[in-house]
Motif scaffolding. Structure first.
Motif, short mmCIF file in Angstrom:
data_model
loop_
_atom_site.label_atom_id
_atom_site.label_comp_id
_atom_site.label_asym_id
_atom_site.label_seq_id
_atom_site.Cartn_x
_atom_site.Cartn_y
_atom_site.Cartn_z
N PHE A 255 2.80 3.46 -3.34
CA PHE A 255 2.63 2.93 -5.13
C PHE A 255 3.78 3.63 -5.67
CE2 PHE A 255 0.90 3.85 -9.33
CZ PHE A 255 0.48 2.70 -9.57
N ASN A 340 -4.19 0.42 -4.28
CA ASN A 340 -3.82 -1.07 -3.96
C ASN A 340 -4.39 -2.02 -5.24
OD1 ASN A 340 -3.44 -3.30 -1.96
ND2 ASN A 340 -5.52 -3.86 -2.42
N SER A 343 -1.48 -2.26 -7.69
CA SER A 343 -0.27 -2.42 -7.19
C SER A 343 0.17 -3.86 -7.53
CB SER A 343 -0.31 -2.45 -5.69
OG SER A 343 -0.25 -1.10 -5.29
N SER A 347 2.13 -7.09 -4.32
CA SER A 347 1.77 -6.39 -3.40
C SER A 347 1.39 -7.08 -2.17
CB SER A 347 0.99 -5.32 -3.59
OG SER A 347 -0.51 -5.71 -3.93
#
Length: 393
Positions: A255, A340, A343, A347
């Motif tokens: 990240f 996540n 992101s 991503s």
């Protein structure tokens, strides 16, 4: 690299850290081919990390549990599949250390030997002259195609007409492979199904599982080693929880690597790093990673300290290890989920590591031994004065 001496924790961790860029580079290939890259395996071998649970008398490091946790979690910062496979090889090597010494002489003649293993009985072992004939299959057999030996669970008949679980140690060359590992996560582990058809296993390569789970084994040479005087399930839990911890750290690394210069699309934030939401997300994820590390280290430290002192384990202490394992996996997954989510849409490309880490941590949390809910229930049963509803404690 010639390894002629036992390596310290600091040295093994340093070598694992040095492998991270290579593991990251080879991770996409592993996903595509559903096994570890040959270069990755050679690098693991050359670094010496695969010898952590090989007895020192064979050229291994006979590493304590804290070392195993720290090394494997570092490998996971490079590739979760590598770390998971290494954890299976480590616990399986440790299991071979419980077999009679003459069996260890054969298996550890190559100190870099790779041994895969399955804990769930999937075969029948029928007595025959000098040993057993084994028939059956084992699914989720991590790293087996790239291993030389397989230590598996089976059942054998008892004189009273019942059956008891046993551990059977079989050369991989004597097993068949069913290439069925087509999955969404941990794809590079090559956790295919192996099959035994009338495989003869000598008597000395078969051990009753219940005594093993209770901390008894057949090795004379390892009888006084603190590493081999730890109970089976807590030892296994410490080992297989480490990849989850490392995956969460990898998600944080991934990240922050992408953060500079990123904006939040369809908002006024030209820099994601300036958004209060981002501050809350990375702080919460970091707390959860710290919590996961606490639980991983609590297992390892209990194993190392109690073994060194020769202290027995209570039922609650064993159950707490399962609780700690579930907590490692749960907190690690929560951290990865947060990072996540933060992101962005870009991503989802396969070239971005965090999407793979998300799938890998989800897969780990579905494992029957690692599943957080199962482990919470087990610990709660024991706290409430009930018997555990499993032998795997």
């Amino acid at each position: 690299m010639q390894l002629t001496q036992t390596l310290s924790r600091a040295e093994l961790v340093r070598r694992a850290q040095e492998l991270v860029p290579l593991l990251q580079r080879n991770a996409p290939w592993g996903e595509e081919n559903r096994r570890l890259h040959d270069e990755t395996i050679e690098a693991l071998k050359d670094s010496g990390v695969l010898r952590m649970r090989v007895p020192a008398r064979y050229g291994g490091h006979e590493s304590d549990s804290r070392t195993v946790v720290d090394v494997i979690s570092e490998l996971a910062r490079g590739d979760g599949s590598v770390a998971w496979t290494a954890s299976v090889w480590a616990i399986s090597s440790w299991m071979v250390g419980l077999f009679p010494d003459e069996v260890q002489d054969e298996v550890f003649a190559d100190p870099d030997v790779r041994i895969s293993g399955i804990l769930s009985p999937g075969a029948m072992a029928v007595p025959t002259d000098g040993g057993y004939l084994v028939n059956g299959k084992w699914s989720f057999n991590t790293g087996s195609q790239q291993s030389q030996w397989n230590v598996n669970a089976a059942v054998r008949p008892t004189p009273d007409g019942q059956h008891e679980p046993v551990m059977v140690l079989i050369p991989m060359s004597e097993l068949q492979i069913i290439d069925d590992w087509h999955t969404s996560g941990l794809r590079s582990t090559g956790s295919v199904t192996t099959v035994a058809e009338n495989v003869f296993v000598p008597e000395n390569r078969v051990m009753s599982m219940i005594p093993v789970l209770q901390g008894q084994h057949s090795s004379v040479a390892n009888a006084d080693s603190p590493v081999y005087n730890t109970p089976f399930m807590p030892t296994a839990c410490a080992t297989v929880g480490a990849p989850a911890l490392g995956m969460a750290k990898a998600a944080k690394d991934a990240f922050f690597e992408r953060l500079p210069g990123r904006k939040i699309t369809y908002t006024a934030y030209e820099s994601q790093s300036e958004a209060p939401l981002t501050h809350l997300q990375v702080a919460e994820a970091t707390v959860k990673i710290d919590e996961a590390e606490f639980h991983a280290h609590r297992i390892a430290e209990a194993l190392d300290s109690k073994s060194a002192a020769g202290e027995p384990w209570t039922l609650e202490e064993r159950a707490r290890v399962r609780l700690d394992l579930g907590a490692v996996c749960q907190r690690a997954k929560e951290a990865v989920d947060i990072l996540n989510t933060a992101s962005g849409g870009s991503s989802v490309y396969s070239s971005v590591p965090i999407q793979r880490i998300e799938r890998d941590i989800q897969t780990v949390n579905l494992h029957a031994i690692l599943h957080p809910n199962t482990n919470l229930e087990l610990y709660g049963r024991v706290l409430c004065g009930l018997e555990p509803n499993t032998h795997y404690i």
